[in-house]
Design a protein around this motif. Structure first.
Motif, PDB file in Angstrom:
ATOM      1  N   ASN A 255       0.822  -1.297  -0.009  1.00 39.41           N
ATOM      2  CA  ASN A 255      -0.125   0.057  -0.133  1.00 39.41           C
ATOM      3  C   ASN A 255       0.985   1.511   0.047  1.00 39.41           C
ATOM      4  OD1 ASN A 255      -3.069   1.028   0.652  1.00 39.41           O
ATOM      5  ND2 ASN A 255      -1.624   2.153   1.830  1.00 39.41           N
ATOM      6  N   GLU A 256       1.992   1.254   0.941  1.00 41.06           N
ATOM      7  CA  GLU A 256       2.672   2.484   0.840  1.00 41.06           C
ATOM      8  C   GLU A 256       3.444   2.841  -0.438  1.00 41.06           C
ATOM      9  OE1 GLU A 256       4.174   2.851   5.694  1.00 41.06           O
ATOM     10  OE2 GLU A 256       4.953   1.028   4.587  1.00 41.06           O
ATOM     11  N   LEU A 257       3.952   1.615  -0.999  1.00 40.88           N
ATOM     12  CA  LEU A 257       4.817   1.608  -2.161  1.00 40.88           C
ATOM     13  C   LEU A 257       3.766   2.044  -3.530  1.00 40.88           C
ATOM     14  CD1 LEU A 257       6.929  -1.474  -1.990  1.00 40.88           C
ATOM     15  CD2 LEU A 257       7.616   0.834  -1.807  1.00 40.88           C
ATOM     16  N   TYR A 258       2.594   1.646  -3.353  1.00 37.88           N
ATOM     17  CA  TYR A 258       1.710   2.280  -4.492  1.00 37.88           C
ATOM     18  C   TYR A 258       1.481   3.644  -4.269  1.00 37.88           C
ATOM     19  CZ  TYR A 258       0.781  -2.559  -6.541  1.00 37.88           C
ATOM     20  OH  TYR A 258       0.886  -3.318  -7.308  1.00 37.88           O
ATOM     21  N   VAL A 259       1.371   4.277  -3.055  1.00 43.04           N
ATOM     22  CA  VAL A 259       1.149   5.723  -2.731  1.00 43.04           C
ATOM     23  C   VAL A 259       2.349   6.334  -3.352  1.00 43.04           C
ATOM     24  CG1 VAL A 259       0.770   7.402  -1.218  1.00 43.04           C
ATOM     25  CG2 VAL A 259      -0.609   5.268  -0.894  1.00 43.04           C
ATOM     26  N   PHE A 260       3.560   5.951  -2.873  1.00 43.47           N
ATOM     27  CA  PHE A 260       4.797   6.568  -3.481  1.00 43.47           C
ATOM     28  C   PHE A 260       4.889   6.522  -5.183  1.00 43.47           C
ATOM     29  CE2 PHE A 260       6.959   4.902   0.490  1.00 43.47           C
ATOM     30  CZ  PHE A 260       6.618   6.025   1.140  1.00 43.47           C
ATOM     31  N   ALA A 261       4.436   5.318  -5.759  1.00 40.97           N
ATOM     32  CA  ALA A 261       4.204   5.224  -7.038  1.00 40.97           C
ATOM     33  C   ALA A 261       3.361   6.305  -7.832  1.00 40.97           C
ATOM     34  CB  ALA A 261       3.767   3.892  -7.725  1.00 40.97           C
TER      35      ALA A 261
END
Length: 528
Positions: A255-261
């Motif tokens: 979830n955090e990585l998709y937000v960063f993306a």
């Protein structure tokens, strides 16, 4: 030997070996000997497949056999590369017995042919036990229903037979295992393997924290970094996010990585616009929206829509901008995201001459700003994700200017300049400040006041080439149109200012891009 000529040589060698009846296993052995290949790579190349082609075959086979019933296609070329090169340094992805069995079926070989001494020395005892119990994993068979005759405890038909193979690994032969016991034990083994893989498939928290710091730094330095340099840093960060997404299965980390993306792709959309590639900006902004959908985050979704709408009206598609801001407002939370959407919507309405709707949107933006609310995602990061009072006034000036409300435009632009200059230079969005200066000059020249135009534009015209963004040149084109009024015909001052603007545009950031830069390159976010 180049990569292309090596592939041609391997194709010719493969054809020669097939012509004399050699099997894929024999071809793989020859390839491994000639080209110093690891066994898994040798068997892939024996089939003539690139890593991406092999990944496609693996995913298709996993779907057919029920290992990947949802068709998620978990195998990728980078992942396969690590599996082929493990346990060499920098290749942390260990091939499990289950995965080796899958590769064996796809490559039409045995599991033992896919491992060598380096693999065996690094495999876990549990992996050794599983691999040593059979000479070759059997193909996946249909489920065998349990019948009454199979139920209940059944003894083995004889004691296990132990033999030592030439490679020194003890082999355990079990004469008979009843179907129900085999299925129960197989399910238990698969559960344990998946749990181990899931536990291993996570990132150290420091990696996620570092990425969060990188995104925050980029958002705050966006204002003061030349566009092409910012583009390069954003592309590298985005690729890092994509690589880390391959290394974790933990929902919170995903979830955090998709937000960063989403955040980085949105920033790539903005910088692509500043570099004069709005189509690439659209694709990156659309990706940001998609990531917002994946994580179901209204802050990211509304911000992505605002970016899309901004690109739309700068590309002379104001009606598309109106539609995008409307859908963005459906998801907007209280805070700067709502202010930005109303401000962008006002500019879009102004471009089609819808004065009443534009004024309504400006009032909505002001009220949202006065609410003094904060968006957890956008305002907590700040920088390019926030939308302060100086930006709201800049948008108001542009809106009034598009509606030929010159006094209101000049007033809002002057207020914006005052607020911009009050911000420390290290934190100031200087393109916004210069945009307000240009809008102020346009309002004055359209009103017949050319005397103060040159002095007001001195800071703008003095910008180095790499900081002359697409949006600034767009504003200056509008200023050139205002200088073409009949009242300025024959004016030496107007001609001189027009010449300076032409020189500014000719040496803008877009014009100074490295040779070969294209829409496709900016869309991909790399290779430059």
């Amino acid at each position: 030997m180049t990569r292309h000529s090596l592939r041609v040589e391997q194709d010719e060698l493969r054809a020669r070996m097939r012509a004399v009846g050699m099997s894929h296993d024999e071809i793989a052995v020859e390839f491994a000997r000639r080209y110093k290949l690891r066994p898994r790579a040798a068997h892939r190349i024996a089939h003539g497949w690139t890593q991406q082609q092999a990944a496609n075959h693996i995913n298709a086979h996993a779907t057919r056999t029920g290992l990947d019933p949802d068709g998620a296609a978990p195998m990728t070329a980078p992942k396969l590369s690590e599996l082929e090169n493990w346990p060499l340094p920098n290749n942390r992805r260990r091939p499990t017995p289950q995965l080796l069995a899958l590769l064996a079926e796809v490559y039409d070989t045995s599991v033992q042919n896919l491992v060598d001494l380096d693999d065996r020395e690094q495999l876990t005892p549990a992996d050794h036990l599983i691999l040593s119990q059979t000479g070759q994993f059997q193909p996946i068979s249909p489920r065998i229903p349990l019948t009454p005759s199979h139920r209940g405890p059944v003894k083995l038909s004889g004691p296990p037979a132990r033999t030592v193979r030439p490679d020194g690994i003890e082999h355990l032969s079990i004469p008979y295992v009843p179907v129900e016991m085999e299925r129960v034990m197989s399910a238990a083994k698969e559960s344990g393997e998946h749990a181990m893989f899931a536990a291993a498939g996570s990132l150290d928290e420091s990696s996620v924290e570092q990425l969060a710091d990188d995104v925050r730094r980029l958002a705050h330095t966006y204002n003061t970094t030349p566009p092409f340099q910012m583009f390069t840093e954003l592309a590298k960060t985005r690729n890092t996010v994509y690589a880390l997404l391959e290394q974790t299965k933990r929902p919170r980390q995903l979830n955090e990585l998709y937000v960063f993306a989403g955040q980085v792709c949105g920033l790539l959309g903005i910088v692509s616009l500043d570099l004069g590639f709005p189509d690439a900006g659209v694709e990156n902004a659309r990706a940001a929206w998609a990531y917002g959908q994946i994580v179901d985050d209204d802050g990211l979704r509304s911000w992505a829509r605002a970016v899309q709408a901004t690109i739309a009206f700068w590309s002379d598609r104001p009606r598309e901008g109106i539609r995008l801001t409307a859908t963005g407002l459906d998801h907007a939370r209280a805070g700067s995201g709502t202010v930005r959407l109303h401000a962008v919507q006002a500019r879009s309405y102004a471009m089609i001459g819808a004065a009443d709707e534009a004024m309504t949107a400006l009032v909505a933006a002001q009220r949202a700003a006065e609410a003094d609310a904060s968006d957890d995602l956008l305002d907590s990061v700040g920088g390019e994700f926030s939308f302060g009072e100086e930006r709201r006034l800049l948008s108001a000036a542009a809106t009034h200017l598009a509606l030929s409300q010159l006094d209101q435009a000049a007033h809002a632009a002057s207020q914006a300049i005052d607020l911009f200059t009050a911000i420390p230079i290290a934190d100031r969005w200087t393109p916004g400040e210069h945009g307000a200066r240009i809008d102020l000059v346009v309002a004055r020249t359209l009103g017949g006041d050319l005397d103060s135009a040159h002095d007001a534009l001195v800071p703008v015209l003095a910008l180095p080439s790499e900081q002359r963004t697409g949006r600034l040149t767009g504003r200056l084109h509008r200023l050139r149109r205002s200088l073409s009024q009949p009242r300025y015909r024959g004016s030496a001052e107007a001609e001189d200012l027009d010449d300076q603007i032409e020189h500014f545009v000719r040496e803008s950031a877009t014009a100074m891009l490295p040779p070969g830069t294209s829409h496709q390159a900016l869309l991909a976010g790399g290779g430059l």
